[in-house]
Structures are given as C-alpha cells and as structure tokens.
Design a protein around this motif. Structure first.
Motif, PDB file in Angstrom:
ATOM      1  N   MET A   1       0.848  -1.174   0.000  1.00  0.00           N
ATOM      2  CA  MET A   1       0.000   0.000   0.000  1.00  0.00           C
ATOM      3  C   MET A   1       0.897   1.242   0.000  1.00  0.00           C
ATOM      4  O   MET A   1       1.785   1.379   0.833  1.00  0.00           O
ATOM      5  N   SER A   2       0.623   2.162  -0.912  1.00  0.00           N
ATOM      6  CA  SER A   2       1.444   3.363  -1.027  1.00  0.00           C
ATOM      7  C   SER A   2       1.002   4.416  -0.007  1.00  0.00           C
ATOM      8  O   SER A   2      -0.155   4.452   0.399  1.00  0.00           O
ATOM      9  N   PRO A   3       1.933   5.284   0.407  1.00  0.00           N
ATOM     10  CA  PRO A   3       1.560   6.340   1.368  1.00  0.00           C
ATOM     11  C   PRO A   3       0.634   7.357   0.698  1.00  0.00           C
ATOM     12  O   PRO A   3       0.731   7.617  -0.494  1.00  0.00           O
ATOM     13  N   PRO A   4      -0.256   7.933   1.484  1.00  0.00           N
ATOM     14  CA  PRO A   4      -1.206   8.909   0.917  1.00  0.00           C
ATOM     15  C   PRO A   4      -0.490  10.176   0.437  1.00  0.00           C
ATOM     16  O   PRO A   4       0.581  10.534   0.921  1.00  0.00           O
ATOM     17  N   ASP A   5      -1.118  10.826  -0.488  1.00  0.00           N
ATOM     18  CA  ASP A   5      -0.603  12.070  -1.049  1.00  0.00           C
ATOM     19  C   ASP A   5      -0.564  13.152   0.041  1.00  0.00           C
ATOM     20  O   ASP A   5      -1.535  13.329   0.775  1.00  0.00           O
ATOM     21  N   PRO A   6       0.537  13.921   0.167  1.00  0.00           N
ATOM     22  CA  PRO A   6       0.622  14.962   1.214  1.00  0.00           C
ATOM     23  C   PRO A   6      -0.454  16.047   1.079  1.00  0.00           C
ATOM     24  O   PRO A   6      -0.946  16.554   2.083  1.00  0.00           O
ATOM     25  N   SER A   7      -0.822  16.395  -0.138  1.00  0.00           N
ATOM     26  CA  SER A   7      -1.863  17.422  -0.289  1.00  0.00           C
ATOM     27  C   SER A   7      -3.214  16.899   0.209  1.00  0.00           C
ATOM     28  O   SER A   7      -4.010  17.647   0.769  1.00  0.00           O
ATOM     29  N   TYR A   8      -3.452  15.622   0.003  1.00  0.00           N
ATOM     30  CA  TYR A   8      -4.685  15.002   0.495  1.00  0.00           C
ATOM     31  C   TYR A   8      -4.710  15.015   2.022  1.00  0.00           C
ATOM     32  O   TYR A   8      -5.730  15.330   2.638  1.00  0.00           O
ATOM     33  N   LEU A   9      -3.575  14.702   2.642  1.00  0.00           N
ATOM     34  CA  LEU A   9      -3.499  14.708   4.105  1.00  0.00           C
ATOM     35  C   LEU A   9      -3.682  16.117   4.667  1.00  0.00           C
ATOM     36  O   LEU A   9      -4.356  16.300   5.688  1.00  0.00           O
ATOM     37  N   SER A  10      -3.097  17.114   4.020  1.00  0.00           N
ATOM     38  CA  SER A  10      -3.255  18.486   4.514  1.00  0.00           C
ATOM     39  C   SER A  10      -4.701  18.950   4.381  1.00  0.00           C
ATOM     40  O   SER A  10      -5.220  19.658   5.247  1.00  0.00           O
ATOM     41  N   ARG A  11      -5.384  18.545   3.308  1.00  0.00           N
ATOM     42  CA  ARG A  11      -6.791  18.903   3.147  1.00  0.00           C
ATOM     43  C   ARG A  11      -7.633  18.232   4.232  1.00  0.00           C
ATOM     44  O   ARG A  11      -8.557  18.838   4.790  1.00  0.00           O
ATOM     45  N   LEU A  12      -7.324  16.984   4.567  1.00  0.00           N
ATOM     46  CA  LEU A  12      -8.043  16.292   5.639  1.00  0.00           C
ATOM     47  C   LEU A  12      -7.813  16.955   6.989  1.00  0.00           C
ATOM     48  O   LEU A  12      -8.737  17.071   7.805  1.00  0.00           O
ATOM     49  N   ARG A  13      -6.589  17.413   7.233  1.00  0.00           N
ATOM     50  CA  ARG A  13      -6.291  18.101   8.498  1.00  0.00           C
ATOM     51  C   ARG A  13      -7.067  19.412   8.600  1.00  0.00           C
ATOM     52  O   ARG A  13      -7.596  19.753   9.660  1.00  0.00           O
ATOM     53  N   ARG A  14      -7.116  20.170   7.503  1.00  0.00           N
ATOM     54  CA  ARG A  14      -7.866  21.428   7.513  1.00  0.00           C
ATOM     55  C   ARG A  14      -9.349  21.177   7.780  1.00  0.00           C
ATOM     56  O   ARG A  14      -9.993  21.913   8.526  1.00  0.00           O
ATOM     57  N   GLU A  15      -9.893  20.125   7.178  1.00  0.00           N
ATOM     58  CA  GLU A  15     -11.310  19.810   7.384  1.00  0.00           C
ATOM     59  C   GLU A  15     -11.562  19.357   8.825  1.00  0.00           C
ATOM     60  O   GLU A  15     -12.597  19.668   9.412  1.00  0.00           O
ATOM     61  N   ALA A  16     -10.614  18.649   9.413  1.00  0.00           N
ATOM     62  CA  ALA A  16     -10.767  18.206  10.804  1.00  0.00           C
ATOM     63  C   ALA A  16     -10.695  19.390  11.770  1.00  0.00           C
ATOM     64  O   ALA A  16     -11.362  19.392  12.807  1.00  0.00           O
TER      65      ALA A  16
END
Length: 82
Positions: A1-16
């Motif tokens: 399994m590949s690591p998630p995209d950093p931009s995707y993780l930052s968007r999830l953090r902002r939404e949280a």
C-alpha cells in the motif's frame, strides 16, 4: 500500500480543524445576499412612499444582517489555516 498524497493529508487536516467551513461560508453569503435584496426592496418602497411607519427599522435590520454576515464571512476567511 502506497503512502497517501501529502496534499490530500493536509486537506483532511484542515477539514478536521474546521468542519463544515465551506457550508458555513455559503450560508453567510446567501444570508448576506438575502439581506441585500430585502434592503433594496425596502429602499425602493421608501422612495415610492409605500413603506409605512416602520420602514426605517426594517431597513436598518436588513443592513444589519448584511453587515453581520459579511463580518462573519471575513472572520472565517482570516482564521482559515493556510
């Protein structure tokens, strides 16, 4: 399994950090537009002389709604994580 995209993780953090931020901003703008339209109609009624005795208070209320909603929208924009 590949690591998630950093931009995707930052968007999830902002939404949280600020859930439903986009929805709140839409409501702020929709209510401001509603107050603006109501104020415009009341202004036209006042010019035409069909406003009645309480047209001033109603117009002040509509302007107040616009000011509050735009202030909330700007506040939301300023505290947004970049």
């Amino acid at each position: 399994m590949s690591p998630p995209d950093p931009s995707y993780l930052s968007r999830l953090r902002r939404e949280a950090q600020a859930p439903f931020r986009g929805l709140r901003q839409v409501f702020y703008l929709v209510f401001a537009a509603s107050g603006l339209m109501g104020g415009f109609i009341l202004f036209l009624k006042a010019i035409a002389g069909h406003g009645g005795e309480d047209i001033g208070w109603s117009l002040a209320l509509q302007i107040g709604v616009v000011v509050v909603m735009l202030s909330l929208w700007r506040w939301e924009q300023q505290r947004s994580p970049k």
